[in-house]
Design a protein around this motif. Structure first.
Motif, PDB file in Angstrom:
ATOM      1  N   VAL A 139       0.863  -1.175   0.000  1.00 41.33           N
ATOM      2  CA  VAL A 139       0.000   0.000   0.000  1.00 41.33           C
ATOM      3  C   VAL A 139       0.904   1.232   0.000  1.00 41.33           C
ATOM      4  N   THR A 140       0.748   2.078  -1.015  1.00 41.13           N
ATOM      5  CA  THR A 140       1.585   3.279  -1.123  1.00 41.13           C
ATOM      6  C   THR A 140       0.896   4.505  -0.539  1.00 41.13           C
ATOM      7  N   GLY A 141      -0.398   4.422  -0.284  1.00 38.40           N
ATOM      8  CA  GLY A 141      -1.138   5.529   0.310  1.00 38.40           C
ATOM      9  C   GLY A 141      -2.620   5.228   0.346  1.00 38.40           C
ATOM     10  N   VAL A 142      -3.345   6.035   1.081  1.00 41.27           N
ATOM     11  CA  VAL A 142      -4.792   5.885   1.225  1.00 41.27           C
ATOM     12  C   VAL A 142      -5.414   7.277   1.185  1.00 41.27           C
ATOM     13  N   THR A 143      -6.541   7.411   0.490  1.00 39.50           N
ATOM     14  CA  THR A 143      -7.333   8.641   0.581  1.00 39.50           C
ATOM     15  C   THR A 143      -8.697   8.263   1.138  1.00 39.50           C
ATOM     16  N   VAL A 144      -9.225   9.143   2.007  1.00 36.79           N
ATOM     17  CA  VAL A 144     -10.486   8.903   2.690  1.00 36.79           C
ATOM     18  C   VAL A 144     -11.370  10.135   2.536  1.00 36.79           C
ATOM     19  N   ASP A 145     -12.634   9.903   2.199  1.00 36.00           N
ATOM     20  CA  ASP A 145     -13.597  10.991   2.095  1.00 36.00           C
ATOM     21  C   ASP A 145     -13.809  11.582   3.479  1.00 36.00           C
ATOM     22  N   GLU A 146     -13.507  12.850   3.630  1.00 37.45           N
ATOM     23  CA  GLU A 146     -13.577  13.503   4.943  1.00 37.45           C
ATOM     24  C   GLU A 146     -14.980  13.521   5.539  1.00 37.45           C
ATOM     25  N   ARG A 147     -16.004  13.336   4.724  1.00 40.22           N
ATOM     26  CA  ARG A 147     -17.377  13.294   5.242  1.00 40.22           C
ATOM     27  C   ARG A 147     -17.589  12.126   6.199  1.00 40.22           C
ATOM     28  N   PHE A 148     -16.738  11.110   6.117  1.00 35.71           N
ATOM     29  CA  PHE A 148     -16.910   9.917   6.927  1.00 35.71           C
ATOM     30  C   PHE A 148     -15.925   9.832   8.100  1.00 35.71           C
ATOM     31  N   MET A 149     -15.299  10.940   8.440  1.00 39.26           N
ATOM     32  CA  MET A 149     -14.390  10.977   9.581  1.00 39.26           C
ATOM     33  C   MET A 149     -15.141  11.517  10.790  1.00 39.26           C
ATOM     34  N   ASP A 150     -14.962  10.855  11.939  1.00 42.75           N
ATOM     35  CA  ASP A 150     -15.641  11.329  13.147  1.00 42.75           C
ATOM     36  C   ASP A 150     -14.801  12.413  13.826  1.00 42.75           C
ATOM     37  N   ALA A 151     -15.274  12.915  14.948  1.00 46.26           N
ATOM     38  CA  ALA A 151     -14.616  14.009  15.667  1.00 46.26           C
ATOM     39  C   ALA A 151     -13.213  13.622  16.162  1.00 46.26           C
ATOM     40  N   LYS A 152     -12.957  12.328  16.345  1.00 47.65           N
ATOM     41  CA  LYS A 152     -11.647  11.854  16.814  1.00 47.65           C
ATOM     42  C   LYS A 152     -10.718  11.481  15.656  1.00 47.65           C
ATOM     43  N   GLY A 153     -11.141  11.760  14.420  1.00 46.07           N
ATOM     44  CA  GLY A 153     -10.306  11.463  13.260  1.00 46.07           C
ATOM     45  C   GLY A 153     -10.318  10.011  12.834  1.00 46.07           C
ATOM     46  N   ARG A 154     -11.340   9.260  13.255  1.00 46.39           N
ATOM     47  CA  ARG A 154     -11.471   7.860  12.857  1.00 46.39           C
ATOM     48  C   ARG A 154     -12.509   7.744  11.750  1.00 46.39           C
ATOM     49  N   PHE A 155     -12.337   6.733  10.924  1.00 44.03           N
ATOM     50  CA  PHE A 155     -13.288   6.470   9.849  1.00 44.03           C
ATOM     51  C   PHE A 155     -14.577   5.916  10.445  1.00 44.03           C
TER      52      PHE A 155
END
Length: 187
Positions: A139-155
């Protein structure tokens, strides 16, 4: 208790249904739907995908040495299924499914912008096995849609509404039953 005996088979279900994007330079990007994708190692982060050699995407991934695993939501289920039964030899899957190519700094291969998680991979080894060959990849990297991040920065898995696949059927993931280690945690 009574159990039936069956011939050897892959009964490890449910599994994630993922859309894997790949692209040869100068050609249109393609998407293959797979249910055989998994974690191999956490340090370094490594995953595998298993693909039949006759599939159109197989040659693309073998030649370029890279691909993106795109997680599938309930909203993407129809596109996921369609991309699994149509060949990129005959169809522009991004265009026909109205999906958006997302470019990151991690690979030359586009991800699917509508996917909540994109896992960028570089092939380290191709293991020829039988009906499917396994691409063992870092795995060279990951991108995550910020709409699905909670207040603690978890998916937030529940908010993303990811799906699973089992015996030819797609299922929405259900409610959380616990958290790792909950069975031994002091209350």
């Amino acid at each position: 208790m009574s159990k039936a005996s069956w011939k050897p088979g892959n009964m490890l279900y449910p599994v994630p249904a993922v859309m894997v994007s790949c692209k040869r330079p100068g050609e249109k990007a393609n998407i293959i739907t797979l249910a055989w994708a998994g974690t191999i190692c956490s340090d370094p982060a490594m995953v595998s995908i298993s693909v039949r050699p006759e599939r159109y995407s197989y040659g693309i991934i073998q030649e370029t040495g890279e691909f993106v695993i795109n997680l599938v939501t309930e909203d993407l289920t129809r596109a996921c299924d369609w991309c699994g039964v149509r060949s990129g030899r005959d169809h522009d899957k991004f265009k026909e499914m109205k999906l958006t190519e997302y470019r990151s700094e991690f690979t030359d291969c586009p991800a699917i912008a509508e996917s909540p998680v994109n896992i960028y991979c570089r092939v380290k080894k191709l293991e020829k096995l039988g009906s499917h060959d396994m691409f063992i990849s870092e795995v060279t990297g990951v991108t995550v849609d910020e709409r699905f991040m909670d207040a603690k920065g978890r998916f937030d898995l529940a908010a993303a509404k990811l799906i699973a696949y089992s015996h030819g059927e797609y299922f929405a993931l259900g409610r959380k039953l616990g958290r790792f280690g909950y069975s031994v945690r002091k209350r």
